[in-house]
Scaffold this active site. Structure first.
Site, mmCIF file in Angstrom:
data_model
loop_
_atom_site.group_PDB
_atom_site.id
_atom_site.type_symbol
_atom_site.label_atom_id
_atom_site.label_comp_id
_atom_site.label_asym_id
_atom_site.label_seq_id
_atom_site.Cartn_x
_atom_site.Cartn_y
_atom_site.Cartn_z
ATOM 1 N N TYR A 1 53.408 66.318 3.672
ATOM 2 C CA TYR A 1 53.994 67.295 2.762
ATOM 3 C C TYR A 1 52.985 68.380 2.403
ATOM 4 O O TYR A 1 53.275 69.580 2.484
ATOM 5 C CB TYR A 1 54.485 66.583 1.505
ATOM 6 C CG TYR A 1 55.193 67.476 0.517
ATOM 7 C CD1 TYR A 1 56.512 67.865 0.731
ATOM 8 C CD2 TYR A 1 54.559 67.912 -0.648
ATOM 9 C CE1 TYR A 1 57.175 68.680 -0.179
ATOM 10 C CE2 TYR A 1 55.204 68.727 -1.557
ATOM 11 C CZ TYR A 1 56.515 69.101 -1.327
ATOM 12 O OH TYR A 1 57.165 69.908 -2.231
ATOM 13 N N ASP B 1 71.324 73.646 9.988
ATOM 14 C CA ASP B 1 70.141 72.820 10.210
ATOM 15 C C ASP B 1 68.973 73.782 10.396
ATOM 16 O O ASP B 1 68.855 74.443 11.433
ATOM 17 C CB ASP B 1 70.325 71.953 11.457
ATOM 18 C CG ASP B 1 69.090 71.128 11.796
ATOM 19 O OD1 ASP B 1 68.055 71.257 11.113
ATOM 20 O OD2 ASP B 1 69.161 70.351 12.773
#
Length: 270
Positions: free
Chosen positions: A164, A67
């Site tokens: 983003y 992760d």
């Protein structure tokens, strides 16, 4: 010519067999490097590992659960890389995720999650492997190399894709700052800014746009997008991978702090 013989590379976010990460892994393996690749999708990662073992031989690739937003996981990956290979020469911060939305629609938690995956993970990667990369940098004329995967979204003010774009622009600034700090240690840091690449994620986005009535069918949507690319086609994962492999090689030994756009010329039509 095996430009990366003897080097050890880590590529994050590379589980998907048809994704950009696997395009990078394949290019590095072809250039002679041994590659550790990581992701949170263990099923896809182990499936990709079997494909790589068949194609390049067992032992040259290693998959790790990771992760990238977890500092603890970064520490674990470092331990595994050092135990297996004794060091690291190439770090490719490829992991990322797409979070769309505007000022009117994005919640703070969505922005924070996007920054965590797309930007903070790259910071953690650089911080975790800084010393390791420096230790090995003297082995190669081009030194050690880091590539941060960004996007042409870093250069486009798209109000519908605010999280983003911000995260990718931040990754670009991180690249420049890290390159200034690590340059005297013979560690080069560059960013790659990809455009439309033919991946399962892109194809799924086409299907969603059709479902939401934003396009009549997938083929027409693809043709319309291809018409915006001067080279006339959507890119492939290997297009991005070969660029990354070059930046990690001694052929790029005087290149650092730079941004490389891999979009078929699409930015010229923005």
């Amino acid at each position: 010519m095996k430009a990366l013989n003897g080097r050890i590379a880590l590529v994050t976010g590379a589980a998907q067999s048809e994704g950009i990460g696997q395009g990078i892994v394949g290019a590095l393996l072809r250039a002679g490097a041994d590659v550790v690749f990581s992701d949170i999708d263990d099923k896809a990662g182990l499936r990709s590992l079997e494909i790589l073992n068949t194609k390049y031989g067992r032992g040259r690739a290693l998959y790790l659960h990771h992760d990238v937003s977890s500092e603890h996981d970064w520490g674990h990956v470092r331990e595994e890389v050092l135990a297996r290979h004794g060091g690291l020469d190439i770090l490719v911060n490829n992991a990322g995720s797409s979070f769309a939305g505007s000022l009117a629609t994005v919640e703070l938690e969505h922005l924070q999650r996007c920054m965590s995956v797309n930007f903070e993970s790259q910071f953690l990667g650089l911080k975790t492997f800084r010393g390791t990369l420096i230790e090995r940098s003297g082995l190669w004329s081009g030194g050690a190399a880091v590539v941060n995967n960004s996007s042409i979204g870093a250069y486009m003010g798209d109000p519908s894709n605010l999280p983003y774009g911000i995260s990718k622009a931040a990754a670009r600034m991180l690249t420049m700052c890290a390159a200034r700090e690590l340059g005297p240690c013979n560690v080069r840091v560059n960013s790659v800014h990809v455009g439309m690449i033919d991946t399962p994620l892109l194809r799924a986005s086409f299907e969603r746009r059709v479902e939401h009535g934003q396009a009549s069918d997938v083929r027409k949507l693809q043709e319309d997008l291809e018409s915006r690319v001067p080279l006339g086609r959507i890119g492939t994962p290997s297009d991005a991978g070969e660029l990354v492999a070059f930046l990690c090689s001694d052929a790029a030994q005087y290149i650092t702090a730079s941004a490389f756009v891999c979009d078929g010329g699409m930015l010229t039509k923005v």
